[in-house]
Design an enzyme around this catalytic site. Structure first.
Site, PDB file in Angstrom:
ATOM      1  CB  THR A  20      37.284 -15.219 -53.066  1.00  0.00           C
ATOM      2  OG1 THR A  20      38.097 -15.238 -54.225  1.00  0.00           O
ATOM      3  CG2 THR A  20      36.355 -16.398 -53.089  1.00  0.00           C
ATOM      4  NE  ARG A  51      41.020 -12.789 -47.286  1.00  0.00           N
ATOM      5  CZ  ARG A  51      40.642 -14.044 -47.354  1.00  0.00           C
ATOM      6  NH1 ARG A  51      41.328 -14.892 -48.097  1.00  0.00           N
ATOM      7  NH2 ARG A  51      39.593 -14.475 -46.690  1.00  0.00           N
ATOM      8  CB  SER A 104      41.406 -16.440 -44.766  1.00  0.00           C
ATOM      9  OG  SER A 104      41.065 -17.779 -44.702  1.00  0.00           O
ATOM     10  CG  HIS A 105      44.263 -19.348 -46.376  1.00  0.00           C
ATOM     11  ND1 HIS A 105      43.016 -18.872 -46.677  1.00  0.00           N
ATOM     12  CD2 HIS A 105      44.963 -19.315 -47.520  1.00  0.00           C
ATOM     13  CE1 HIS A 105      42.957 -18.577 -47.962  1.00  0.00           C
ATOM     14  NE2 HIS A 105      44.127 -18.836 -48.505  1.00  0.00           N
ATOM     15  CE  LYS A 117      34.219 -12.934 -44.111  1.00  0.00           C
ATOM     16  NZ  LYS A 117      33.707 -14.155 -44.698  1.00  0.00           N
ATOM     17  CG  ASP A 145      41.265 -20.851 -41.859  1.00  0.00           C
ATOM     18  OD1 ASP A 145      40.485 -21.080 -40.923  1.00  0.00           O
ATOM     19  OD2 ASP A 145      41.009 -20.058 -42.783  1.00  0.00           O
ATOM     20  CG  ASP A 160      39.179 -16.803 -41.170  1.00  0.00           C
ATOM     21  OD1 ASP A 160      39.832 -17.771 -41.594  1.00  0.00           O
ATOM     22  OD2 ASP A 160      38.210 -16.318 -41.779  1.00  0.00           O
ATOM     23  CG  ASP A 162      36.878 -19.484 -42.735  1.00  0.00           C
ATOM     24  OD1 ASP A 162      38.054 -19.880 -42.743  1.00  0.00           O
ATOM     25  OD2 ASP A 162      36.456 -18.542 -43.442  1.00  0.00           O
ATOM     26  NE  ARG A 163      40.510 -21.446 -46.481  1.00  0.00           N
ATOM     27  CZ  ARG A 163      41.086 -21.407 -47.660  1.00  0.00           C
ATOM     28  NH1 ARG A 163      42.027 -22.274 -47.964  1.00  0.00           N
ATOM     29  NH2 ARG A 163      40.768 -20.492 -48.541  1.00  0.00           N
ATOM     30  CB  THR A 204      35.217 -20.672 -55.908  1.00  0.00           C
ATOM     31  OG1 THR A 204      35.483 -21.905 -56.555  1.00  0.00           O
ATOM     32  CG2 THR A 204      36.141 -20.494 -54.720  1.00  0.00           C
ATOM     33  CD  GLU A 229      38.664 -26.294 -53.926  1.00  0.00           C
ATOM     34  OE1 GLU A 229      39.782 -26.630 -53.521  1.00  0.00           O
ATOM     35  OE2 GLU A 229      38.306 -25.102 -54.067  1.00  0.00           O
ATOM     36  CB  SER A 230      39.119 -24.013 -50.722  1.00  0.00           C
ATOM     37  OG  SER A 230      37.809 -23.527 -50.502  1.00  0.00           O
ATOM     38  CE  LYS A 290      36.300 -21.331 -45.875  1.00  0.00           C
ATOM     39  NZ  LYS A 290      36.087 -20.045 -46.558  1.00  0.00           N
ATOM     40  NE  ARG A 337      42.857 -21.593 -54.995  1.00  0.00           N
ATOM     41  CZ  ARG A 337      43.895 -21.271 -54.217  1.00  0.00           C
ATOM     42  NH1 ARG A 337      45.030 -21.943 -54.323  1.00  0.00           N
ATOM     43  NH2 ARG A 337      43.822 -20.276 -53.354  1.00  0.00           N
TER      44      ARG A 337
END
Ligand code: G16
Length: 542
Positions: free
Chosen positions: A16, A20, A111-112, A124, A276, A278, A280-281, A343, A363-364, A375, A495
């Protein structure tokens, strides 16, 4: 320039959000090199152009950057901008790519996901618009990883000093170490009403931002404390650590537990937020109150006029398919288009570039706008602070008023982590196998209207993305959705997304799990999730 012979590794397929894997996998000789060369071979002619490089500071960040710098020089880049200490949050990298009109960027992050020698690493590629490479590029990269026979690097053996801002050279390529925060902070100042936020923070209002020992610490200290005057204790876990302090920097109710305990404890602050690994969340909390990311997107859209950058109106809204329909209702009332995408932030890029949408959300715990093409966690925090400064109400009362006006989309996501991959696929297949019998039948006291595998045709380039989630859609707007995560590195993560709509303001005060209980039971029944996974409860509920 030297050419090194190599052979392909299996499984270098970007998920996504890039490639990773466990750090140990990335540490194998030639593994990172192969992927980076596959990227360079797939992105067109960049000779003499600029590349942005930075990451979230996790273990292996520094070594990876040195490898990339040498390869970028050997492959013909003219200039690399790299964040000081190798640090660039994902939205800051997007900002820098756009501001300096770079050819693209390599962002090093998982990321997280947890960090450290036994945890995860990731990489990425982002395009010149600042956004994640679209599927047609990531597919080309993946194909290239399967046939690669050599990569290019330089003979340089000494490492570039990433601690000092300044410029050096590797061969003909200029390496410029830049301040990681300043460009991003300037962009934030140009969007929001910093005077109003400063006044808010100078009063009785108390806030706490949890950087979770990840990349946003330095950004939050400069922007919230130095520029906006937030108190010394307003940022917790502010020092980025190579292993994120052993934590799991995913800003949700389970993993941001220190912040959640504070916001639900005695004498809780008025506003709490976390970001998070990096940056972005985001997660937004009020005093004893959690704002779902889906509601947060709807609220930002409904209150956009409080923010200077969006005062002239927004072009449209986009949300990922599993995100609740709360934003759709705001779009409708504002007479705007609302797009439903698969997503992954990369699906918003074309819509933003074509000026079809200004605000996007998932939603994430992802929210953002066309100011960058990622984001943006701190942007969302500043947006909320701007709204709070103008409306002078509590988070809870702003959300309650929103529900009264637009109705409440009860929403929850149940994650089942570390599931056997075959079992996870079977859970989705069980639902698929019943599509025909489910349509028109009654489930959880509701009429099933439609069942499908979500598929998306990009309205700009007409590219088609299939199998983006198994959906059971009800006549009253309720939804049950199953999807497999594309970001995990161990086993599969299922999920399960649940949603139902309540327009009656007297029934809007329930706990979401209670309001969704019958849908939760129905979802388990049709998928046999419990039997197949052996798990009676989800790993994470949000
Ligand atoms: C990445 C993407 C997001 C996406 C998320 C989904 O987030 O950037 O756009 O919503 O993955 O994750 P999953 O496939 O696990 O549901 P991040 O923050 O990991 O880059």
């Amino acid at each position: 320039m030297i050419t090194i012979h190599t052979e392909p590794f299996e499984g270098q397929k970007p998920g996504t959000s890039g490639l990773r894997k466990k750090v140990k996998i990335f540490q194998q000789a030639r593994y990172l090199e192969n992927f980076v060369q596959a990227v360079f071979d797939s992105i067109g002619d960049f000779q003499g152009k600029t590349l942005v490089v930075g990451g979230d500071g996790r273990f292996f960040n520094d070594q990876a950057i040195q490898i990339i710098l040498n390869m970028a020089s050997a492959n013909g880049f003219g200039h690399v901008l790299v964040g000081q200490h190798g640090i660039l949050s994902t939205p800051a990298a997007s900002c820098v790519i756009r501001k300096y009109e770079a050819f693209g960027g390599l962002i090093l992050s998982a990321s997280h996901n947890p960090a450290g020698p036994d945890e995860d690493f990731g990489i990425k590629y982002n395009m010149g618009n600042g956004g994640p490479a679209p599927e047609k590029i990531t597919d080309t990269i993946y194909e290239r990883t399967k046939s690669i026979t050599s990569y290019q690097t330089t003979a340089q053996t000494h490492a570039i000093n990433l601690a000092e801002i300044g410029t050096t050279n590797i061969g003909n390529m200029k390496v410029q170490v830049i301040d990681s925060v300043v460009d991003y902070a300037e962009l934030m100042q140009s969007l929001f009403d910093f005077d109003a936020i400063r006044t808010l923070l100078a009063g009785d209002f108390r806030m706490c931002f949890d950087a979770m020992h990840a990349v946003t610490g330095p950004y939050a200290k400069v922007i919230l404390q130095d520029m906006l005057g937030a108190s010394e204790d307003s940022v917790m876990n502010a020092t980025p650590l190579e292993d994120f302090g052993g934590g799991h920097p995913d800003p949700n109710l389970t993993y941001a537990k220190d912040l959640v305990a504070m916001m639900y404890g005695n004498n809780a602050p008025d506003f709490g937020a976390a970001s998070d690994g990096d940056g972005d969340r985001n997660m937004i909390l009020g005093n004893h109150f959690f704002v779902t990311p889906s509601d947060s997107l709807a609220l930002l859209a409904a209150n956009a006029e409080t923010v200077p950058a969006y005062q002239g109106g927004i072009a449209g809204i986009a949300r990922s398919m599993p995100t609740s329909g709360a934003a759709d209702r705001v779009a409708q009332s504002l007479g705007l288009d609302c797009y439903e995408t698969p997503t992954g932030w990369k699906f918003f890029g074309n819509l933003m570039d074509a000026d079809k949408v200004t605000l996007c959300g998932e939603e994430s715990f992802g929210t953002g706008s066309s100011h960058v093409r990622e984001k943006d966690g701190l942007w969302a925090v500043l947006f909320w602070l701007n709204i709070l400064a103008v409306r002078k109400q509590s988070v809870e009362s702003i959300v309650s008023e929103h529900w009264q006006k637009f109705g409440r989309n009860y929403y929850s996501r149940h994650d089942y982590e570390g599931v056997n991959s075959d079992a996870a696929h079977q859970v989705l297949q069980n639902v698929r196998d019943q599509f025909e019998t489910l349509i028109g039948s009654s489930l959880a006291d509701r009429q099933v209207q439609q069942c499908d595998d979500f598929s998306y045709t990009d309205p700009i380039d007409q590219s088609v993305s299939q199998n983006q989630g198994v959906r059971v859609l009800f006549e009253d707007g309720s939804r049950i959705i199953f999807r497999l995560s594309g970001t995990g590195t161990q086993g599969a993560t299922i999920r399960l997304y649940l949603e139902s709509y309540e327009s009656d303001s007297k029934k809007q005060g329930m706990d979401a799990q209670d309001a969704l209980a019958d849908l939760i039971t129905a979802a388990n029944d049709i998928s046999q999730l419990t039997e197949l996974t052996g798990m009676n409860n989800p790993t994470v509920i949000t």
